[in-house]
Write a protein that holds these residues in place. Structure first.
Motif, short mmCIF file in Angstrom:
data_model
loop_
_atom_site.label_atom_id
_atom_site.label_comp_id
_atom_site.label_asym_id
_atom_site.label_seq_id
_atom_site.Cartn_x
_atom_site.Cartn_y
_atom_site.Cartn_z
N PHE A 174 -41.91 27.74 -8.86
CA PHE A 174 -42.65 26.61 -8.31
C PHE A 174 -42.16 25.33 -8.97
O PHE A 174 -41.39 25.37 -9.94
N ILE A 175 -42.57 24.21 -8.43
CA ILE A 175 -42.09 22.90 -8.88
C ILE A 175 -43.08 22.28 -9.86
O ILE A 175 -44.30 22.33 -9.65
N VAL A 176 -42.56 21.72 -10.95
CA VAL A 176 -43.39 20.98 -11.90
C VAL A 176 -42.85 19.57 -12.08
O VAL A 176 -41.68 19.30 -11.80
N TRP A 177 -43.72 18.70 -12.56
CA TRP A 177 -43.33 17.30 -12.78
C TRP A 177 -42.46 17.16 -14.03
O TRP A 177 -42.57 17.95 -14.97
N ARG A 178 -41.65 16.12 -14.04
CA ARG A 178 -40.90 15.77 -15.23
C ARG A 178 -40.65 14.27 -15.23
O ARG A 178 -40.64 13.62 -14.18
N ALA A 179 -40.51 13.72 -16.42
CA ALA A 179 -40.14 12.30 -16.56
C ALA A 179 -38.62 12.19 -16.52
O ALA A 179 -37.92 12.99 -17.12
N GLU A 180 -38.15 11.18 -15.80
CA GLU A 180 -36.72 10.93 -15.70
C GLU A 180 -36.44 9.46 -15.99
O GLU A 180 -37.17 8.59 -15.54
N GLU A 181 -35.38 9.22 -16.74
CA GLU A 181 -35.01 7.86 -17.09
C GLU A 181 -33.80 7.43 -16.28
O GLU A 181 -32.76 8.12 -16.27
N LYS A 182 -33.91 6.30 -15.60
CA LYS A 182 -32.82 5.74 -14.81
C LYS A 182 -32.74 4.24 -15.07
O LYS A 182 -33.72 3.52 -14.87
N PRO A 215 -38.72 9.31 -27.14
CA PRO A 215 -37.75 8.97 -26.11
C PRO A 215 -37.91 9.91 -24.92
O PRO A 215 -38.29 11.07 -25.08
N CYS A 216 -37.64 9.39 -23.71
CA CYS A 216 -37.75 10.25 -22.53
C CYS A 216 -36.85 11.46 -22.68
O CYS A 216 -37.27 12.59 -22.46
N GLY A 217 -35.61 11.23 -23.08
CA GLY A 217 -34.68 12.30 -23.39
C GLY A 217 -34.37 13.22 -22.21
O GLY A 217 -34.76 12.96 -21.07
N ARG A 218 -33.68 14.28 -22.49
CA ARG A 218 -33.35 15.25 -21.45
C ARG A 218 -34.56 16.07 -21.01
O ARG A 218 -34.61 16.56 -19.89
N LEU A 219 -35.53 16.19 -21.91
CA LEU A 219 -36.69 17.01 -21.59
C LEU A 219 -37.75 16.26 -20.80
O LEU A 219 -38.60 16.87 -20.16
N GLY A 220 -37.70 14.92 -20.81
CA GLY A 220 -38.67 14.14 -20.06
C GLY A 220 -40.01 14.09 -20.73
O GLY A 220 -40.97 14.74 -20.32
N ASN A 221 -40.12 13.32 -21.82
CA ASN A 221 -41.35 13.26 -22.61
C ASN A 221 -42.31 12.20 -22.09
O ASN A 221 -41.88 11.19 -21.53
N PRO A 222 -43.61 12.38 -22.30
CA PRO A 222 -44.58 11.33 -21.94
C PRO A 222 -44.42 10.13 -22.86
O PRO A 222 -43.89 10.25 -23.98
N SER A 264 -35.82 27.86 -25.34
CA SER A 264 -36.92 28.51 -26.08
C SER A 264 -37.00 28.00 -27.51
O SER A 264 -37.19 28.76 -28.46
N SER A 265 -36.89 26.69 -27.66
CA SER A 265 -36.88 26.09 -29.00
C SER A 265 -37.66 24.78 -29.02
O SER A 265 -37.76 24.07 -28.01
N TYR A 266 -38.21 24.49 -30.19
CA TYR A 266 -38.70 23.14 -30.46
C TYR A 266 -37.53 22.32 -31.00
O TYR A 266 -36.83 22.75 -31.92
N VAL A 267 -37.32 21.15 -30.42
CA VAL A 267 -36.24 20.26 -30.84
C VAL A 267 -36.78 18.85 -31.03
O VAL A 267 -37.79 18.47 -30.45
N ILE A 268 -36.10 18.09 -31.89
CA ILE A 268 -36.34 16.65 -31.97
C ILE A 268 -35.17 15.99 -31.26
O ILE A 268 -34.03 16.04 -31.74
N GLU A 269 -35.45 15.40 -30.11
CA GLU A 269 -34.37 14.83 -29.32
C GLU A 269 -33.85 13.53 -29.92
O GLU A 269 -34.59 12.78 -30.58
N LYS A 270 -32.61 13.27 -29.66
CA LYS A 270 -31.98 12.02 -30.07
C LYS A 270 -32.71 10.84 -29.44
O LYS A 270 -33.11 10.90 -28.29
N GLY A 271 -32.88 9.75 -30.22
CA GLY A 271 -33.46 8.55 -29.65
C GLY A 271 -34.49 7.90 -30.55
O GLY A 271 -34.68 8.26 -31.70
N GLU A 272 -35.17 6.93 -29.98
CA GLU A 272 -36.13 6.10 -30.72
C GLU A 272 -37.54 6.65 -30.59
O GLU A 272 -38.02 6.89 -29.48
N TYR A 273 -38.20 6.81 -31.75
CA TYR A 273 -39.58 7.27 -31.81
C TYR A 273 -40.43 6.12 -32.33
O TYR A 273 -40.24 5.65 -33.46
#
Length: 806
Positions: free
Chosen positions: A445-453, A348-355, A398-407
């Protein structure tokens, strides 16, 4: 040949005479020809299995009895490997494409055209250049309509070879004749396609190059294949593929984009001082599949075959540890072949913005006859579902998490042609592993992120998460206790290995002079303690150390073979091996190399190369595997297992972010902690956990303003404390002098030891060989100085590697 090329060629001929690292010079050395049992067959298989067929309009395989006209001088002046320490191997032989076709009982060579090329090549020999000035291509023989028309009359098909190389300390050029076709090559293709209606183009390259010309020529070119740089059996492997003795089964481990500027790193590559990794985790297909599918010519995992396959998912079993997938692969075509099942994870894109996609597992079949099937089982660990939260977006900084949503899991034969086979829903965001912040940027500096709208994914941006901890405090809180020095008690290292004494008891015997020596090599390459041409020695570098049973450990360059003044097998390059997707084959190949190591008297092969293909212009990409960390990690582990199968040691390199050769000793990779962990360290993590290498090598560059050979967090916080690594950490050959950022009284060797880098190789600097530089012991016992415990701890890791190497 341009005036500039002629000048560079003359300079290269002069300078290479004085450079012992020149492949051209080493190839002239007289050594006994030795061919290892089983290596020719296995190297030939590997070179063929890693070739990737991109286009085939029914032209390949060539029918038995076909007469072939070869065009492009690199069919003869072949690039068998890239340049520099990773390719400079004195091999028993080289098979070029002409020789491969002459060895093939199904094909015939147009000898008239071949003779014309040989005469021209003799009058226009190539130069292999000199260090950091490697040739990126060779100039081509001018073709006339008369020559090509006669070739058409004498043969059935044209095979055009486009050659490219690159090497250590030199990146490729974004120019004609490197990334792009040269005018000479365009003229060659124009002339050949004007006369031949059957044309095959072979790409003898170490890096991905621009492929937009394929569409321009359209049906004028019937087949296009990346045959890479296949080592000493290159020509035989190419002939096997052309005639159909071997069915192409290689798959791309890099995305081929429509335009160089479509690559996400293109705007931040090639800067002399620093590169901001603004693309963050969106490297290669992670970017293209998420945001820019229309910018792809050939997707990650892509490759054609002479047959067809069906991949059927039969069953998926989920448990607390992960997911087990069972597939049946059936050859539905008319000829035998191999297929690779590729399993991708869509988070899922989630709060972290996954590919949208990430490779999660793969497996290659055995050779399947028509209508034959094979069962394949793939496993995906729950850890692979995690994402790293470097900024606290999920309230778990500073953690690895499994975000809520569909995998969702997708299976197929490339990232684009993969169908959904299973879905798992995570009810709530779960903290998987709480870690410490490491190596975070000090600059904003600025980095890219995925955002869901509104259910759609967009490319957005954010400020990078900056450093928020005090490294000095972290280090001081973890200083090792000293072992009381006892003087020589007669304990030998063999006594420790046999359980008659502890390692602490042995180390307690070492005086300060011996402790200094054990943490460095024998000062120079080609150490007299080992066979001629070695990269350096460590361990028993003093007579007093040897008297205590510490033998010298001999290192040699790799990864495409053993770099000695001795005849050794030349393997296909790392990219080709990765494109085979055949870890079993790679392990077998390096098992034979391990036997050669034992025969030649070397203990550590400085291999495999594990860095990520961040950009197609990186000059050392040929040594590395992929833009993807998962396949890089698995291929690296296969290499390590093979190398260490006979008791020797592998040494994965370059830890980490060695993604550019320009100013490689000073360049700063400015990167988010998330990208560092999920992309650039991940391959090393997989390799280390799967194969336990006995050595690992740091890289020259900086990560967020800290040189990797002084980087406590990569070498201790992550490598040892998180991953549980127990082996030896060494520098790349020589390092940059520097004062400690956190402890100004420490510099150079003391700074290195405090940072958890145990061993300086080859042992001195390029000028002051033969004596210590004094920086390790200068502050020993003084306030804010290096401690005895730190030096002894490094000695212990080095001695463990000595004992582990048989």
């Amino acid at each position: 040949m341009t005036i500039k090329e002629k000048i560079n060629d003359k300079i290269g001929n002069i300078v290479s005479r004085f450079n012992s690292l020149s492949q051209e010079e080493n190839s002239k050395l007289q050594t006994e020809t030795v061919i290892s049992d089983g290596m020719p067959e296995l190297a030939r298989q590997a070179a063929a299995e890693g070739a990737v067929l991109l286009e085939n309009k029914g032209l390949l395989p060539l029918a038995a009895g076909t007469t072939v006209s070869l065009f492009g001088r690199t069919y003869k002046d072949y690039f068998f490997v890239g340049y520099g320490s990773g390719g400079d191997v004195i091999r028993p032989y080289n098979i070029d494409i002409a020789e491969g076709i002459e060895n093939c009982d199904r094909l015939k060579l147009n000898t008239t055209l071949h003779s014309i090329y040989l005469e021209w090549i003799e009058k226009n020999p190539v130069s292999h250049g000199y260090w950091a000035h490697w040739p990126l291509r060779y100039w081509e023989m001018p073709l006339t309509d008369e020559i090509v028309a006669q070739a058409k009359a004498d043969s059935d098909v044209a095979v055009v070879t486009i050659g490219r190389s690159s090497g250590e300390d030199r990146d490729c050029d974004l120019d004609n004749g490197s990334y792009f076709l040269h005018d000479e090559e365009i003229e060659m293709l124009d002339t050949v396609t004007a006369h031949f209606d059957k044309v095959v183009v072979l790409l003898n390259v170490g890096n991905i190059i621009d492929m937009s010309w394929v569409k321009h020529y359209g049906d004028k070119i019937g087949a296009v294949m990346y045959v890479w740089q296949g080592g000493m059996e290159s020509g035989n492997a190419v002939a096997d593929l052309l005639c159909g003795k071997v069915n192409p089964s290689g798959r791309l481990t890099d995305t081929i984009a429509r335009n160089y500027y479509d690559y996400p790193s293109s705007a931040s590559f090639g800067n002399k001082k620093a590169n901001e990794y603004t693309e963050d985790i969106f490297v290669g297909y992670r970017y293209f599949e998420s945001f820019a599918q229309d910018k792809v010519l050939y997707p990650f995992g892509y490759g054609l075959s002479y047959t067809s396959f069906e991949i059927k998912c039969n069953d998926v079993k989920a448990n607390d540890n992960g997911f087990e997938f069972n597939f049946t692969v059936t050859n539905t075509g008319d000829v035998a072949g191999k297929e690779t099942v590729q399993l991708y994870l869509g988070k899922p894109c989630g709060r972290l913005g996954n590919p949208s996609r990430a490779l999660a597992a793969f497996e290659k079949t055995e050779l399947l006859e028509p209508k034959q099937s094979q069962s394949i089982t793939l496993f995906v660990d729950m850890y692979q579902l995690t994402s790293f939260d470097d900024c606290g977006s999920t309230n778990n900084a500073s953690s690895y998490v499994i975000e809520k949503g569909e995998y969702s899991f997708y299976a197929g034969n490339n990232v684009r042609q993969a169908e959904k086979v299973f879905t798992y829903f995570q009810e709530g965001t779960e903290l998987w592993q709480q870690l410490k912040q490491v190596c975070s940027p000090k600059n904003d500096f600025i980095v890219w992120r995925a955002e869901e709208k509104s259910g759609k994914i967009y490319l957005g941006s954010k400020h990078v998460a900056k450093e928020k901890y005090d490294l000095a405090t972290r280090i001081l809180n973890n200083l090792p206790a000293a072992i009381e020095q006892t003087g020589d008690k007669g304990i030998k290292l063999a006594d420790v290995k046999n359980g008659k004494a502890t390692l602490d008891e042995f180390v307690a015997q070492l005086d300060n002079t011996e402790l200094e020596a054990i943490t460095r090599g024998d000062y120079k390459m080609d150490s007299p303690l080992g066979p001629k041409g070695n990269a350096g020695a460590y361990g028993g570098v003093l007579e007093s150390l040897r008297n205590k049973g510490i033998r010298p450990i001999i290192t040699t360059d790799g990864p495409s073979g053993i770099r000695l003044i001795s005849c050794c097998s030349l393997l296909p390059i790392g990219t080709l091996l990765a494109c085979s997707f055949n870890t079993r084959l790679v392990e077998q190949l390096y098992t034979i190399v391990a036997k050669e190591m034992k025969e030649k008297g070397t203990d550590v092969l400085l291999a495999p190369g594990m860095n990520i293909h961040r950009n197609p212009l990186c000059g050392r990409n040929f040594e590395y595997f992929s833009e993807d960390p998962y396949v890089s990690g698995k291929m690296g582990a296969a290499c390590v297992k093979g190398i260490q199968s006979q008791g020797g040691s592998a040494c994965p390199k370059h830890f980490a972010c060695n993604n550019q050769e320009l100013c490689r000793n000073t360049n700063d990779s400015q990167i988010s902690e998330r990208a560092l962990r999920e992309i650039y360290l991940k391959a090393f993590e997989i390799c280390i956990k799967d194969s336990q290498p006995k050595n690992i090598m740091t890289s020259y560059n900086k990560i967020n303003n800290v040189w990797c050979h002084y980087n406590y967090d990569t070498c201790v916080t992550v490598l040892r404390n998180e991953w549980g690594y127990e082996g030896n950490v060494m520098t790349d050959w020589w390092m940059k002098p520097s004062k400690s950022i956190e402890f100004p009284n420490l510099r150079d060797q003391a700074y290195r030891i405090r940072s958890g880098v145990n061993l300086l190789m080859p042992g001195g600097d390029r000028v002051t060989n033969g004596k210590p530089d004094g920086t390790l012991l200068a502050t020993l016992g003084k306030p804010d100085g290096i401690t005895l415990g730190e030096i002894q701890q490094s000695a212990k890791y080095i001695l463990k590697s000595v004992m582990d190497i048989e």
